[in-house]
Write a protein that holds these residues in place. Structure first.
Motif, PDB file in Angstrom:
ATOM      1  N   PHE A  19      33.201  42.134  33.907  1.00 18.59           N
ATOM      2  CA  PHE A  19      32.656  40.757  34.365  1.00 18.59           C
ATOM      3  C   PHE A  19      31.573  41.112  35.590  1.00 18.59           C
ATOM      4  CE2 PHE A  19      36.582  41.447  36.951  1.00 18.59           C
ATOM      5  CZ  PHE A  19      36.096  41.404  38.340  1.00 18.59           C
ATOM      6  N   PHE A  21      29.289  38.844  38.737  1.00 21.03           N
ATOM      7  CA  PHE A  21      29.050  37.492  39.642  1.00 21.03           C
ATOM      8  C   PHE A  21      27.556  37.443  39.636  1.00 21.03           C
ATOM      9  CE2 PHE A  21      32.915  39.041  42.296  1.00 21.03           C
ATOM     10  CZ  PHE A  21      33.803  38.334  41.656  1.00 21.03           C
ATOM     11  N   VAL A  82      31.093  33.633  37.031  1.00 20.21           N
ATOM     12  CA  VAL A  82      31.665  34.851  36.773  1.00 20.21           C
ATOM     13  C   VAL A  82      31.398  34.725  35.022  1.00 20.21           C
ATOM     14  CG1 VAL A  82      33.850  36.137  36.418  1.00 20.21           C
ATOM     15  CG2 VAL A  82      33.744  34.296  38.260  1.00 20.21           C
ATOM     16  N   VAL A 121      39.724  39.134  38.792  1.00 20.70           N
ATOM     17  CA  VAL A 121      38.564  38.506  39.174  1.00 20.70           C
ATOM     18  C   VAL A 121      38.770  38.071  40.615  1.00 20.70           C
ATOM     19  CG1 VAL A 121      36.955  36.525  38.756  1.00 20.70           C
ATOM     20  CG2 VAL A 121      37.331  38.107  37.074  1.00 20.70           C
ATOM     21  N   PHE A 125      36.594  38.807  43.880  1.00 18.27           N
ATOM     22  CA  PHE A 125      35.673  37.461  44.736  1.00 18.27           C
ATOM     23  C   PHE A 125      36.623  37.819  46.286  1.00 18.27           C
ATOM     24  CE2 PHE A 125      35.121  33.362  46.201  1.00 18.27           C
ATOM     25  CZ  PHE A 125      33.841  33.428  45.654  1.00 18.27           C
TER      26      PHE A 125
END
Length: 192
Positions: A19, A21, A82, A121, A125
Motif C-alpha cells: 500500500f 499513502f 491509502v 496500515v 500511519f
C-alpha cells in the motif's frame, strides 16, 4: 507541495508494503485539486459508514455531498488516501490540531481491507504522524459500540483516555463518546 514530497519519501521507505499513502486535496479557492478522481469513492465509503461517524447535529446529515467536500477541503493538508496500486483501500484524515503537538484521527476503510491490512496500515500511519509530521500525540473519538475501530486503536497502542458521558445525541438518544490516545514517546519505548 512539501506534504507531497514528504509522502513520496515515506512511501519510498515503506516500499516493502503493498500500500501507499497519497494526498487528496480540494482547494476550490486556489483551484488546486490532487487525486480528485478518488473523491467519489471516498464519499461513498464515508456515506456507507456514516452511522459510525455522525450524530444528530452533523453537517453531513443535512447535505452529505457538500459536507464531505467541505471536510476534505478543511483537512486537505492532512487528508491521506491509502492506495493498493490505484485502488482506494480507505483513508485517514487529521484534524483539530493543537499546534504541532497533537491531532485527531478520522479513518475509514473498505470492508475487504479490515483486519491485518488495517492493522499494518494503522501502524505505518502512526509512524508517519510521529516520525515525519513530528506529532507527539494522536487521539480518536469513537462511539463505545464501535468495537472494530476500538480493537484497531488498541492494536496500534491507543489507550482509553476518557469517557464523555451523554456527550451528544444520536438518533434522538443521548450517546457517550470514548477518547483513545497514543503518545509518540510511549510508542518509541514499546518499539525499542
Amino acid at each position: 507541495m512539501l506534504l507531497s514530497l514528504m509522502i513520496v519519501m515515506w512511501n519510498l521507505c515503506m516500499h516493502k508494503h503493498r500500500f501507499r499513502f497519497d494526498s487528496l486535496i480540494i482547494d476550490r479557492t486556489g483551484g488546486n485539486f490532487n487525486n480528485f478522481k478518488y473523491f467519489p469513492q471516498v464519499y461513498g465509503l464515508y456515506i456507507k459508514y456514516l452511522e459510525c461517524f455522525e450524530d444528530d447535529f452533523s453537517q453531513f446529515r443535512r447535505n452529505a455531498l457538500n459536507g464531505m467536500v467541505d471536510f476534505v477541503e478543511k483537512t486537505s493538508s492532512h487528508f491521506y488516501l491509502v492506495l493498493n496500486g490505484d485502488e482506494l483501500c480507505g483513508f485517514f484524515a487529521l484534524e483539530r490540531f493543537i499546534g504541532n503537538y497533537s491531532a485527531e484521527v478520522v479513518t475509514c476503510f473498505k470492508r475487504e481491507y479490515w483486519g491485518n491490512f488495517t492493522k499494518s496500515v494503522g501502524l505505518e500511519f502512526e509512524d508517519f504522524c510521529f516520525n515525519v509530521l513530528g506529532l507527539k500525540k494522536l487521539k480518536a473519538l469513537i462511539y463505545p459500540q464501535n468495537s472494530r475501530v476500538k480493537g484497531l486503536l488498541r492494536f496500534c497502542g491507543f489507550k482509553s483516555e476518557a469517557l464523555l458521558k451523554r456527550e451528544t445525541v444520536k438518533n434522538g438518544i443521548p450517546q457517550d463518546i470514548e477518547i483513545y490516545s497514543v503518545y509518540a514517546e510511549e510508542r518509541q519505548e514499546k518499539c525499542s
